[in-house]
Write an enzyme that holds these catalytic residues in place. Structure first.
Site, PDB file in Angstrom:
ATOM      1  N   HIS A  14       0.806  -1.237   0.000  1.00  0.00           N
ATOM      2  CA  HIS A  14       0.000   0.000   0.000  1.00  0.00           C
ATOM      3  C   HIS A  14       0.830   1.272   0.000  1.00  0.00           C
ATOM      4  O   HIS A  14       0.314   2.344  -0.288  1.00  0.00           O
ATOM      5  CB  HIS A  14      -0.949   0.012   1.200  1.00  0.00           C
ATOM      6  CG  HIS A  14      -0.275   0.333   2.495  1.00  0.00           C
ATOM      7  ND1 HIS A  14       0.494  -0.604   3.161  1.00  0.00           N
ATOM      8  CD2 HIS A  14      -0.196   1.473   3.209  1.00  0.00           C
ATOM      9  CE1 HIS A  14       0.982  -0.045   4.256  1.00  0.00           C
ATOM     10  NE2 HIS A  14       0.588   1.225   4.297  1.00  0.00           N
ATOM     11  N   SER A 110       2.692  -7.666 -14.862  1.00  0.00           N
ATOM     12  CA  SER A 110       3.267  -6.601 -15.675  1.00  0.00           C
ATOM     13  C   SER A 110       3.334  -7.074 -17.126  1.00  0.00           C
ATOM     14  O   SER A 110       3.382  -8.273 -17.387  1.00  0.00           O
ATOM     15  CB  SER A 110       4.680  -6.316 -15.154  1.00  0.00           C
ATOM     16  OG  SER A 110       5.399  -5.582 -16.111  1.00  0.00           O
ATOM     17  N   SER A 111       3.377  -6.133 -18.061  1.00  0.00           N
ATOM     18  CA  SER A 111       3.371  -6.500 -19.490  1.00  0.00           C
ATOM     19  C   SER A 111       4.663  -7.180 -19.913  1.00  0.00           C
ATOM     20  O   SER A 111       4.743  -7.740 -21.009  1.00  0.00           O
ATOM     21  CB  SER A 111       3.143  -5.242 -20.344  1.00  0.00           C
ATOM     22  OG  SER A 111       4.146  -4.292 -20.063  1.00  0.00           O
ATOM     23  N   CYS A 112       5.675  -7.204 -19.059  1.00  0.00           N
ATOM     24  CA  CYS A 112       6.931  -7.872 -19.445  1.00  0.00           C
ATOM     25  C   CYS A 112       6.777  -9.394 -19.415  1.00  0.00           C
ATOM     26  O   CYS A 112       7.708 -10.121 -19.759  1.00  0.00           O
ATOM     27  CB  CYS A 112       8.070  -7.450 -18.517  1.00  0.00           C
ATOM     28  SG  CYS A 112       7.861  -8.032 -16.855  1.00  0.00           S
ATOM     29  N   TYR A 139      12.193 -11.273 -13.333  1.00  0.00           N
ATOM     30  CA  TYR A 139      10.976 -10.613 -12.848  1.00  0.00           C
ATOM     31  C   TYR A 139       9.760 -11.146 -13.600  1.00  0.00           C
ATOM     32  O   TYR A 139       8.720 -11.464 -13.018  1.00  0.00           O
ATOM     33  CB  TYR A 139      11.162  -9.116 -13.069  1.00  0.00           C
ATOM     34  CG  TYR A 139       9.995  -8.232 -12.770  1.00  0.00           C
ATOM     35  CD1 TYR A 139       9.253  -7.661 -13.791  1.00  0.00           C
ATOM     36  CD2 TYR A 139       9.655  -7.927 -11.463  1.00  0.00           C
ATOM     37  CE1 TYR A 139       8.207  -6.818 -13.520  1.00  0.00           C
ATOM     38  CE2 TYR A 139       8.599  -7.088 -11.183  1.00  0.00           C
ATOM     39  CZ  TYR A 139       7.886  -6.528 -12.219  1.00  0.00           C
ATOM     40  OH  TYR A 139       6.843  -5.685 -11.958  1.00  0.00           O
ATOM     41  N   LYS A 143       6.298 -13.120 -12.305  1.00  0.00           N
ATOM     42  CA  LYS A 143       4.953 -12.582 -12.549  1.00  0.00           C
ATOM     43  C   LYS A 143       4.084 -13.605 -13.295  1.00  0.00           C
ATOM     44  O   LYS A 143       2.883 -13.716 -13.040  1.00  0.00           O
ATOM     45  CB  LYS A 143       5.051 -11.275 -13.325  1.00  0.00           C
ATOM     46  CG  LYS A 143       5.566 -10.116 -12.503  1.00  0.00           C
ATOM     47  CD  LYS A 143       4.650  -9.840 -11.322  1.00  0.00           C
ATOM     48  CE  LYS A 143       5.105  -8.702 -10.460  1.00  0.00           C
ATOM     49  NZ  LYS A 143       4.230  -8.514  -9.285  1.00  0.00           N
ATOM     50  N   HIS A 182      12.338   3.700 -13.378  1.00  0.00           N
ATOM     51  CA  HIS A 182      11.767   3.553 -14.716  1.00  0.00           C
ATOM     52  C   HIS A 182      12.000   4.813 -15.540  1.00  0.00           C
ATOM     53  O   HIS A 182      12.438   5.831 -15.022  1.00  0.00           O
ATOM     54  CB  HIS A 182      10.265   3.282 -14.599  1.00  0.00           C
ATOM     55  CG  HIS A 182       9.981   1.870 -14.212  1.00  0.00           C
ATOM     56  ND1 HIS A 182       9.042   1.543 -13.268  1.00  0.00           N
ATOM     57  CD2 HIS A 182      10.508   0.704 -14.641  1.00  0.00           C
ATOM     58  CE1 HIS A 182       8.997   0.221 -13.142  1.00  0.00           C
ATOM     59  NE2 HIS A 182       9.883  -0.299 -13.939  1.00  0.00           N
ATOM     60  N   ARG A 212       6.942   2.878 -26.540  1.00  0.00           N
ATOM     61  CA  ARG A 212       6.403   2.440 -25.250  1.00  0.00           C
ATOM     62  C   ARG A 212       5.023   3.025 -24.994  1.00  0.00           C
ATOM     63  O   ARG A 212       4.698   4.110 -25.488  1.00  0.00           O
ATOM     64  CB  ARG A 212       7.323   2.868 -24.104  1.00  0.00           C
ATOM     65  CG  ARG A 212       8.676   2.166 -24.083  1.00  0.00           C
ATOM     66  CD  ARG A 212       8.548   0.721 -23.634  1.00  0.00           C
ATOM     67  NE  ARG A 212       9.855   0.077 -23.599  1.00  0.00           N
ATOM     68  CZ  ARG A 212      10.403  -0.556 -24.644  1.00  0.00           C
ATOM     69  NH1 ARG A 212       9.767  -0.597 -25.810  1.00  0.00           N
ATOM     70  NH2 ARG A 212      11.597  -1.144 -24.537  1.00  0.00           N
TER      71      ARG A 212
HETATM   72  N1  LIG Z   1       5.850   0.603 -11.865  1.00  0.00           N
HETATM   73  C1  LIG Z   1       5.481   0.131 -13.036  1.00  0.00           C
HETATM   74  O1  LIG Z   1       5.749   0.710 -14.112  1.00  0.00           O
HETATM   75  C2  LIG Z   1       4.673  -1.147 -13.116  1.00  0.00           C
HETATM   76  C3  LIG Z   1       4.271  -1.568 -14.387  1.00  0.00           C
HETATM   77  C4  LIG Z   1       3.496  -2.718 -14.482  1.00  0.00           C
HETATM   78  C5  LIG Z   1       3.153  -3.422 -13.353  1.00  0.00           C
HETATM   79  N2  LIG Z   1       3.567  -2.993 -12.138  1.00  0.00           N
HETATM   80  C6  LIG Z   1       3.161  -3.817 -10.986  1.00  0.00           C
HETATM   81  O2  LIG Z   1       2.547  -3.032 -10.000  1.00  0.00           O
HETATM   82  C7  LIG Z   1       2.885  -3.543  -8.714  1.00  0.00           C
HETATM   83  C8  LIG Z   1       3.399  -2.427  -7.829  1.00  0.00           C
HETATM   84  O3  LIG Z   1       4.452  -1.753  -8.478  1.00  0.00           O
HETATM   85  P1  LIG Z   1       4.876  -0.263  -7.996  1.00  0.00           P
HETATM   86  O4  LIG Z   1       5.349   0.464  -9.178  1.00  0.00           O
HETATM   87  O5  LIG Z   1       3.813   0.320  -7.135  1.00  0.00           O
HETATM   88  O6  LIG Z   1       6.159  -0.629  -7.084  1.00  0.00           O
HETATM   89  P2  LIG Z   1       6.696   0.118  -5.788  1.00  0.00           P
HETATM   90  O7  LIG Z   1       6.321   1.566  -5.837  1.00  0.00           O
HETATM   91  O8  LIG Z   1       8.104  -0.269  -5.660  1.00  0.00           O
HETATM   92  O9  LIG Z   1       5.827  -0.554  -4.619  1.00  0.00           O
HETATM   93  C9  LIG Z   1       6.039  -1.875  -4.246  1.00  0.00           C
HETATM   94  C10 LIG Z   1       5.589  -2.002  -2.808  1.00  0.00           C
HETATM   95  O10 LIG Z   1       5.779  -3.368  -2.439  1.00  0.00           O
HETATM   96  C11 LIG Z   1       6.344  -3.387  -1.139  1.00  0.00           C
HETATM   97  N3  LIG Z   1       7.137  -4.597  -0.960  1.00  0.00           N
HETATM   98  C12 LIG Z   1       8.132  -5.056  -1.747  1.00  0.00           C
HETATM   99  N4  LIG Z   1       8.671  -6.177  -1.212  1.00  0.00           N
HETATM  100  C13 LIG Z   1       7.991  -6.405  -0.059  1.00  0.00           C
HETATM  101  C14 LIG Z   1       8.075  -7.398   0.965  1.00  0.00           C
HETATM  102  N5  LIG Z   1       8.963  -8.386   0.890  1.00  0.00           N
HETATM  103  N6  LIG Z   1       7.219  -7.326   2.010  1.00  0.00           N
HETATM  104  C15 LIG Z   1       6.318  -6.309   2.092  1.00  0.00           C
HETATM  105  N7  LIG Z   1       6.183  -5.323   1.174  1.00  0.00           N
HETATM  106  C16 LIG Z   1       7.012  -5.390   0.112  1.00  0.00           C
HETATM  107  C17 LIG Z   1       7.254  -2.160  -1.072  1.00  0.00           C
HETATM  108  O11 LIG Z   1       7.451  -1.839   0.264  1.00  0.00           O
HETATM  109  P3  LIG Z   1       8.489  -0.687   0.684  1.00  0.00           P
HETATM  110  O12 LIG Z   1       7.696   0.594   0.533  1.00  0.00           O
HETATM  111  O13 LIG Z   1       8.813  -0.997   2.101  1.00  0.00           O
HETATM  112  O14 LIG Z   1       9.655  -0.795  -0.251  1.00  0.00           O
HETATM  113  C18 LIG Z   1       6.404  -1.126  -1.840  1.00  0.00           C
HETATM  114  O15 LIG Z   1       5.546  -0.436  -0.967  1.00  0.00           O
HETATM  115  C19 LIG Z   1       3.882  -4.659  -8.910  1.00  0.00           C
HETATM  116  O16 LIG Z   1       3.249  -5.907  -8.810  1.00  0.00           O
HETATM  117  C20 LIG Z   1       4.360  -4.456 -10.288  1.00  0.00           C
HETATM  118  O17 LIG Z   1       4.631  -5.661 -10.875  1.00  0.00           O
HETATM  119  C21 LIG Z   1       4.309  -1.865 -11.968  1.00  0.00           C
END
Ligand SMILES: NC(=O)c1ccc[n+]([C@@H]2O[C@H](COP(=O)([O-])OP(=O)(O)OC[C@H]3O[C@@H](n4cnc5c(N)ncnc54)[C@H](OP(=O)(O)O)[C@@H]3O)[C@@H](O)[C@H]2O)c1
Length: 317
Positions: A14, A110-112, A139, A143, A182, A212
């Protein structure tokens, strides 16, 4: 049918960019029973702790937005960690949810996950039809495992577990590390610093020609609420805008947004990654949802967030 935001909803991750957008969206819909745990309270790679958490907090809905996420440099430097941590998070949050009777679960991938040379735009059924992009294979495999876990728990046990595969995301709460982030946060920071330090030129990675697709994270949160409101959602569905730009066009847009007046140069010795990655969003739009935040206004909003996060010392770097 629409999603009832008054249920007891667990949002894993969150504090992250996606997780915090989901909290904003659900709170705006009147959500009153969100279950939120930071990493220091609940490490999602610890299976026993996750199961105990589900047993104690008894959410009826779980949204899995936690992951170890990063740009090309981070993925290439830490492949073992990206696979191990993301595999553990997927397995623990999905298996634990099933064991403790969670009624509905949405897993974010994710789209990857799609093959490097999948026909464009990329349809959901091109999954596992060819080799993955090597720079983020670890990664992607984690996923794919998460997506399949949700699909097979649904098939074997009849639970309503399903997945969403977002395209590249951007927006408030993003990660602004100089080399590990990113492309959009990296560009916003580079151009901002170039303007404020009076640089005459910004040098960017690659050729600028890859195409992209970018989705604002508030649109993704809206799409997740839409999917959670479907009676019979697809096992997995692409979430994007259905349009893409070249990295060169994106850089020009960010230059304009940040007000940098200097020049742009390209370092072609750096990797470009996948030549094109545009999702086919036909399955999602035919279920009644499409994105509403265009790239220009999305970038403008995100730059304003960047400036306020910097001013308040909350910028993630
Ligand atoms: N960013 C993109 O462009 C993108 C694109 C496609 C899909 N997604 C998907 O969207 C989702 C979230 O991505 P996001 O961009 O929001 O990433 P993010 O900002 O890095 O957030 C990830 C969150 O997960 C928490 N986390 C990671 N490892 C953990 C663990 N072992 N235990 C508890 N919490 C943990 C992190 O906690 P901390 O705050 O403590 O680090 C952070 O709050 C992912 O599943 C990703 O695959 C992201």
């Amino acid at each position: 049918m629409s999603f009832d935001p008054h249920q007891r909803i667990f949002i894993a991750g969150h504090r992250g960019m996606v997780g915090s957008a989901l909290v904003r969206r659900l709170r705006a819909l009147g959500a009153s029973d969100l279950v939120l745990r930071g990493r220091s309270e609940l490490d999602l790679t610890d299976g026993a702790a996750v199961e105990a958490f589900y047993r104690e907090s008894k959410p009826s809905v779980a949204i899995i937005a936690a992951a170890r996420v990063g740009g090309i440099h981070a993925n290439q430097s830490f492949p073992a960690a990206f696979l191990q941590e993301n595999l553990a998070i997927a397995l623990n949050t999905i298996h634990g949810a099933f064991r403790q009777g969670v009624k509905r679960l949405l897993f974010l991938g994710s789209s990857c996950i799609y093959p490097k040379h999948a026909p464009q735009p990329i349809r959901e059924d091109s999954l596992l039809t060819g080799p993955l992009e090597p720079t983020n294979e670890a990664y992607a495999i984690a996923k794919i495992a998460g997506l399949k876990l949700a699909q097979f728990y649904r098939r074997q046990h009849g639970v309503l577990f399903h997945s969403a595969m977002p395209t590249n995301l951007y927006g408030p709460g993003d990660f602004y590390h100089p080399t590990h982030s990113h492309v959009i946060p990296a560009l916003l920071r580079r151009f901002h610093e170039a303007r404020t330090t009076g640089l005459s030129e910004v040098v960017l990675w690659g050729s600028g020609s890859p195409r992209r697709e970018f989705l604002h994270v508030d649109d993704l949160a809206a799409a997740c609420v839409h999917l959670l409101g479907l009676e019979d959602p697809p096992d997995w569905v692409n979430v994007g805008t259905g349009t893409d730009v070249t990295i060169r066009e994106l850089a020009e847009c960010v230059r304009e947004t940040t007000g940098f007046a200097g020049g742009l140069a390209w370092d072609a010795s750096k990797p470009d990654g996948t030549p094109r990655k545009l999702l086919d969003v036909g399955r999602l739009t035919s279920s009644g949802w499409s994105a509403s935040i265009d790239l220009v206004s999305g970038l403008r909003r995100t730059y304003a967030d960047f400036l306020s996060e910097m001013a308040s010392g909350t910028l993630r770097t």
